[in-house]
Write a protein that holds these residues in place. Structure first.
Motif, short mmCIF file in Angstrom:
data_model
loop_
_atom_site.label_atom_id
_atom_site.label_comp_id
_atom_site.label_asym_id
_atom_site.label_seq_id
_atom_site.Cartn_x
_atom_site.Cartn_y
_atom_site.Cartn_z
N PRO A 69 0.66 -1.33 0.00
CA PRO A 69 0.35 -0.02 0.09
C PRO A 69 0.86 1.42 0.15
O PRO A 69 0.40 2.03 -0.69
N GLU A 70 1.74 1.32 0.87
CA GLU A 70 3.02 2.56 0.58
C GLU A 70 3.17 2.71 -0.40
O GLU A 70 3.35 3.55 -0.62
N LEU A 124 11.58 4.38 2.59
CA LEU A 124 10.57 3.92 2.40
C LEU A 124 11.22 2.49 1.51
O LEU A 124 10.76 1.11 1.83
N ALA A 125 12.00 2.90 0.63
CA ALA A 125 12.44 1.29 0.14
C ALA A 125 12.84 0.10 0.32
O ALA A 125 13.23 -0.74 -0.02
N GLY A 126 14.01 0.61 2.18
CA GLY A 126 13.71 -0.35 2.48
C GLY A 126 12.89 -1.48 3.22
O GLY A 126 13.30 -2.11 4.52
N ALA A 156 0.62 13.28 3.82
CA ALA A 156 0.40 13.36 5.04
C ALA A 156 -0.29 11.64 5.42
O ALA A 156 -0.26 11.55 6.13
N ARG A 157 -0.72 11.30 4.01
CA ARG A 157 -1.75 10.20 4.79
C ARG A 157 -0.83 8.43 4.34
O ARG A 157 -1.00 7.27 4.45
N ILE A 158 0.67 8.95 3.97
CA ILE A 158 1.87 8.25 3.91
C ILE A 158 2.13 7.61 5.57
O ILE A 158 2.49 8.83 6.53
N ARG A 199 3.59 -2.81 8.43
CA ARG A 199 2.82 -2.03 8.51
C ARG A 199 2.17 -1.41 7.41
O ARG A 199 1.53 -0.79 6.19
N PHE A 200 3.98 -1.49 5.88
CA PHE A 200 4.25 -1.62 5.05
C PHE A 200 3.80 -2.96 4.41
O PHE A 200 3.79 -1.93 2.75
#
Length: 442
Positions: free
Chosen positions: A230-231, A356-358, A424-426, A435-436
């Motif tokens: 999702p993220e 985020l990539a990791g 803001a939603r990320i 969660r990711f």
């Protein structure tokens, strides 16, 4: 959370990565600026010819996920970086040959130019994506904002230095001189890349499950896994919308200053310099905030991204009123603040991208960077062209440059505010990696 261990890349190593970005910027500026000018001015070709070629190189960068997948599945990312710079350099030299060839054999020169810009897009995609993936896996979280700033400022340095030197070396112009300059810059850039990446990559860059070729899943499967996160998907949409807003004003700000405020070419060029000065300062502020012991109170990367987008939207809204207010409007201050907000959100977004990539399933950093790089390339390819089209349409409707440009700036402001909402939603990268994930890995 990814099981890839961080090597704790030091500042010297980060600077070495920045040298690669400098090399990339040095070659790319030839393709987007120098060749563009030569085709339009010296060869008297329609502006749409270099415009279409630049758009082609962005279109080819939609293959960035494939290059990221290759660097994920390979033994070393630096091999992809070096190979990408080599392909980029070859494409730049061939493009110089094609440009000169257009004088005597227009069709053959155009065919070679198309092939050259395909190589340029592929080289930028392979090298740039793999470099970002390397930074994402080897730079400690506390240093990522500064690392993003350093590498991007060094790319800007490469663009500025190359444009200045190449401009002097090209006079008096001749096709042979253009080819010689392009070959020299491409050769130096490749040499710098080889030296910068020498023993840069640590042996623990990759998760243990990437060691056996038989275990490598196909590209489509890996791409589907990443897009199901999702993220990763939300961040892709954010990158596209924010970069679309960022780039739409690129080709219309100077004409706006000339038509509405009566600025000379020199004055409008200086206005662009004021904006870039703001971008530079915005990037520096985020880097200092991200590396400061007070970063918990100064603000997170996510916060800088959101507020940078909001600030950009507010400044674009102000610009939309500039023509109505008239000469009393503080144009330079507004453009500087726009650049400041642009720089803050851009470098904060890059830092968040590296974090985020990791997160998620291990061994997918490169393809995540590729997906986000493809979203940026698509936005850049559309943005500049869309801005000019919208101005033409609104001028036909309003018959007033102030209202025409103002309505386009207002549209960009709305895009920036939408980008702030998306950012803001990320979920914060500081949250647990689970969660990711779309679902637990089987």
């Amino acid at each position: 959370m990814s099981t890839a261990r961080s090597s704790g890349m030091g500042w010297i190593d980060i600077l070495r990565c920045g040298l690669v970005q400098t090399a990339l910027g040095a070659i790319v500026v030839l393709t987007t600026s120098t060749y563009n000018r030569v085709m339009v001015v010296e060869l008297a070709l329609p502006a749409m010819v270099p415009g279409a070629l630049v758009a082609l190189h962005y279109a080819i960068q939609l293959s960035r996920p494939r290059w990221g997948y290759g660097s994920d599945m390979g033994a070393r990312r630096t091999n992809w970086i070096i190979g990408g710079v080599a392909v980029l350099g070859i494409g730049a030299v061939l493009a110089a040959i094609a440009t000169g060839w257009m004088q005597t054999a227009a069709t053959a020169g155009m065919v070679l130019a198309v092939f050259s810009f395909v190589l340029i897009g592929a080289g930028v995609g392979a090298a740039g994506t793999s470099l970002l993936a390397l930074l994402a896996t080897q730079v400690d979280p506390a240093r990522r904002a500064a690392a993003a700033t350093i590498t991007w400022l060094m790319m800007i340095l490469g663009i500025a230095v190359t444009a200045t030197i190449a401009g002097k070396m090209l006079d008096p112009f001749s096709p042979e001189r253009l080819i010689a300059v392009a070959a020299s810059i491409a050769g130096i850039a490749l040499l710098v890349t080889l030296l910068a990446t020498w023993r840069l990559e640590r042996s623990n860059s990759f998760p243990a499950d990437q060691s056996e070729p038989s275990q490598k899943p196909p590209f489509r499967q890996v791409f589907a896994e990443v897009w199901a996160e999702p993220e990763a998907r939300r961040f892709s949409i954010f990158v596209f919308v924010s970069m679309l807003a960022y780039n739409t004003q690129d080709l219309i700000l100077e004409p706006f200053a000339g038509l509405v405020f009566g600025m000379t070419p020199g004055e409008s060029t200086q206005l662009t310099g004021v904006q870039h000065g703001g971008v530079f300062l915005g990037m520096i502020l985020v880097a200092l905030a991200g590396s400061s012991p007070l970063r918990r109170w100064i603000g997170s990367l996510k916060g800088w991204t959101v507020w940078g987008c909001i600030g950009s939207g507010v400044m674009m809204a102000s610009l939309s009123l500039a023509g109505i207010v008239g000469p009393e409007f503080p144009l330079q201050i507004t453009v500087f603040l726009l650049g400041l907000a642009n720089g803050a959100f851009a470098v904060a977004a890059i830092g968040s991208m590296m974090k985020l990539a990791g997160y998620g399933r291990p061994g997918r950093e490169g393809i995540r960077m590729g997906v986000w790089g493809a979203a940026q390339a698509l936005a850049f390819g559309i943005g500049g062209f869309m801005g000019t089209i919208l101005v033409d349409i609104t001028q036909a409707v309003f018959r007033d440059p102030a209202l025409a440009y103002g309505s386009v700036f207002a549209f960009e402001g709305v895009l920036f505010l939408i980008s702030a909402i998306l950012a803001a939603r990320i979920d914060s990268p500081d949250r647990p990696a689970q969660r990711f994930m779309a679902a637990p890995a089987e």
